[in-house]
Design a protein around this motif. Structure first.
Motif, PDB file in Angstrom:
ATOM      1  N   THR A  66       0.473  27.872   4.086  1.00  0.00           N
ATOM      2  CA  THR A  66       1.448  26.794   4.266  1.00  0.00           C
ATOM      3  C   THR A  66       2.289  26.545   3.011  1.00  0.00           C
ATOM      4  N   SER A  67       2.121  27.390   2.007  1.00  0.00           N
ATOM      5  CA  SER A  67       2.890  27.248   0.773  1.00  0.00           C
ATOM      6  C   SER A  67       4.225  27.973   0.882  1.00  0.00           C
ATOM      7  N   ALA A  68       5.125  27.630  -0.021  1.00  0.00           N
ATOM      8  CA  ALA A  68       6.431  28.294  -0.070  1.00  0.00           C
ATOM      9  C   ALA A  68       6.266  29.776  -0.410  1.00  0.00           C
ATOM     10  N   GLU A  69       5.220  30.091  -1.168  1.00  0.00           N
ATOM     11  CA  GLU A  69       5.003  31.484  -1.577  1.00  0.00           C
ATOM     12  C   GLU A  69       4.801  32.407  -0.390  1.00  0.00           C
ATOM     13  N   SER A  70       4.099  31.934   0.631  1.00  0.00           N
ATOM     14  CA  SER A  70       3.823  32.806   1.784  1.00  0.00           C
ATOM     15  C   SER A  70       5.072  33.013   2.625  1.00  0.00           C
ATOM     16  N   GLY A  71       5.943  32.003   2.682  1.00  0.00           N
ATOM     17  CA  GLY A  71       7.156  32.113   3.483  1.00  0.00           C
ATOM     18  C   GLY A  71       6.909  32.093   4.974  1.00  0.00           C
ATOM     19  N   TRP A  72       5.703  31.675   5.392  1.00  0.00           N
ATOM     20  CA  TRP A  72       5.344  31.715   6.817  1.00  0.00           C
ATOM     21  C   TRP A  72       5.477  30.336   7.447  1.00  0.00           C
ATOM     22  N   ASP A  73       6.016  30.300   8.655  1.00  0.00           N
ATOM     23  CA  ASP A  73       6.134  29.064   9.422  1.00  0.00           C
ATOM     24  C   ASP A  73       5.048  29.062  10.482  1.00  0.00           C
ATOM     25  N   LYS A  74       4.058  28.171  10.325  1.00  0.00           N
ATOM     26  CA  LYS A  74       2.925  28.184  11.258  1.00  0.00           C
ATOM     27  C   LYS A  74       3.333  27.737  12.657  1.00  0.00           C
ATOM     28  N   ALA A  75       4.518  27.115  12.784  1.00  0.00           N
ATOM     29  CA  ALA A  75       4.988  26.704  14.107  1.00  0.00           C
ATOM     30  C   ALA A  75       5.656  27.858  14.861  1.00  0.00           C
ATOM     31  N   SER A  76       5.848  28.973  14.175  1.00  0.00           N
ATOM     32  CA  SER A  76       6.515  30.115  14.802  1.00  0.00           C
ATOM     33  C   SER A  76       5.492  31.006  15.498  1.00  0.00           C
ATOM     34  N   ASP A  77       5.986  31.994  16.227  1.00  0.00           N
ATOM     35  CA  ASP A  77       5.120  32.986  16.872  1.00  0.00           C
ATOM     36  C   ASP A  77       4.885  34.195  15.970  1.00  0.00           C
ATOM     37  N   THR A  78       5.420  34.148  14.766  1.00  0.00           N
ATOM     38  CA  THR A  78       5.288  35.264  13.838  1.00  0.00           C
ATOM     39  C   THR A  78       3.876  35.307  13.260  1.00  0.00           C
ATOM     40  N   PRO A  79       3.228  36.464  13.252  1.00  0.00           N
ATOM     41  CA  PRO A  79       1.886  36.554  12.659  1.00  0.00           C
ATOM     42  C   PRO A  79       1.923  36.208  11.180  1.00  0.00           C
ATOM     43  N   PRO A  80       0.849  35.642  10.648  1.00  0.00           N
ATOM     44  CA  PRO A  80       0.807  35.314   9.219  1.00  0.00           C
ATOM     45  C   PRO A  80       0.869  36.578   8.367  1.00  0.00           C
TER      46      PRO A  80
END
Length: 313
Positions: A271-285
């Motif tokens: 959930t950090s800016a470093e990962s760049g991942w949006d947990k609300a999306s369908d994109t895998p982590p």
């Protein structure tokens, strides 16, 4: 664990070719196998499953591409230790090569009774945090159980409470439900027994953990019906960092989020800016950095060693 006639669940999970055993199911972390050869059936019996814990790790209902080295062994060994402490009927029949566990997975596998699992996640809470805290802030209750005013994140409850959830489909969130909803699912007698057993396990484990400088804030257990003995039996894993919230008693301070012995580093990084991942999306982590993997493994090892008093090798 319940019987499964065909492979389902996380079918993309890598499974092992274990001579004499057939893969029948993959969950987020564990893979189940049934005896296939007559020689294996004669040795371990037909009414059993081999439960193999992988090094997979899940977060936010995703199985990550990164693994945590030794996680399967740590969770299995910690579960086996707890099964010996609790004084309740459980599903484990054996965990060594001598018991029939394939040598390839010894240390991270258990031969277990087949159970008809109840469709309830049995949760006991002795402290207020997580989803319980969110409900409390909105309504003053947890699973419709009224709690005193003025509680904060990390508050210890006067008495542990039974706060069940309904099992969701693989990849979806479990949903907190009321005790009456459990009664509707399994009936009065079984609901009462599930609550009694869950709170007994929590109370016993909370005392043991506290003596070792660990606070057991809450835990999730699962039960099934053993058709052979006719009893309600503890199944799955028990009191691991994946199924329980453990805090360090030395740093415990109500009114704030407590550091825990679990996937905290994984969740924080995702959930950090470093990962760049949006947990609300369908994109895998994304894959985890080596540092997050190492720190997460260290927390699992630390939990195992503090609780059991053993050195993880």
């Amino acid at each position: 664990m319940s019987e499964n006639p065909a492979s389902r669940g996380f079918n993309s999970a890598s499974t092992l070719d274990l001579p004499g055993w057939t893969h029948v199911y993959s969950g987020k972390v564990r893979d189940l196998y049934e005896p296939a050869d007559e020689s294996v059936k004669e040795r371990v019996g037909q009414d059993c499953v081999l439960v193999v814990a992988s090094d997979r790790i899940s977060a936010y209902d995703h199985v990550l591409s990164s693994e945590i080295p030794d996680k399967g062994r740590i969770l299995t060994q910690l579960s086996l230790w707890w099964f010996e402490q609790l004084g309740v009927e459980h599903h484990v029949l054996g965990s060594t090569v001598e018991d029939g566990v394939p040598a390839e997975v010894e240390g991270r596998a258990m031969i277990c009774k087949k159970l008809d699992m109840f469709p309830v996640e049995c949760i006991a809470r002795g402290y207020l945090t997580g989803s319980g805290l969110l409900e409390y802030r909105a309504s003053g209750t947890v699973c419709n159980i009224p709690l005193p005013d003025g509680l904060v994140d990390g508050s210890r409850l006067e008495h542990a409470i039974f706060t069940p959830s309904a099992k969701a489909a693989v990849g979806e969130h479990d949903e907190n439900i009321t005790y009456d909803a459990v009664v509707a699912l399994v009936g009065d007698d079984i609901a009462a027994r599930l609550s009694e057993l869950t709170l007994k396990i929590y109370t016993t484990a909370e005392k043991i953990a506290r003596e070792r400088g660990i606070i057991l804030a809450d835990t999730k257990v699962e039960f099934g019906y053993d058709a052979v003995s006719g009893s309600i039996t503890l199944g799955d894993e028990v009191l691991t960092p994946d199924s329980s919230r453990f805090w360090d008693a030395a740093t415990y301070q109500p009114g704030q989020a407590q550091p825990s012995y679990d996937k905290q580093y994984v969740r924080d990084w995702l959930t950090s800016a470093e990962s760049g991942w949006d947990k609300a999306s369908d994109t895998p982590p994304p894959a985890l950095p080596a540092e997050v993997v190492d720190r997460t493994r260290s927390r699992y090892v630390e939990a195992y060693e503090k609780i059991t008093g053993r050195t993880f090798a």
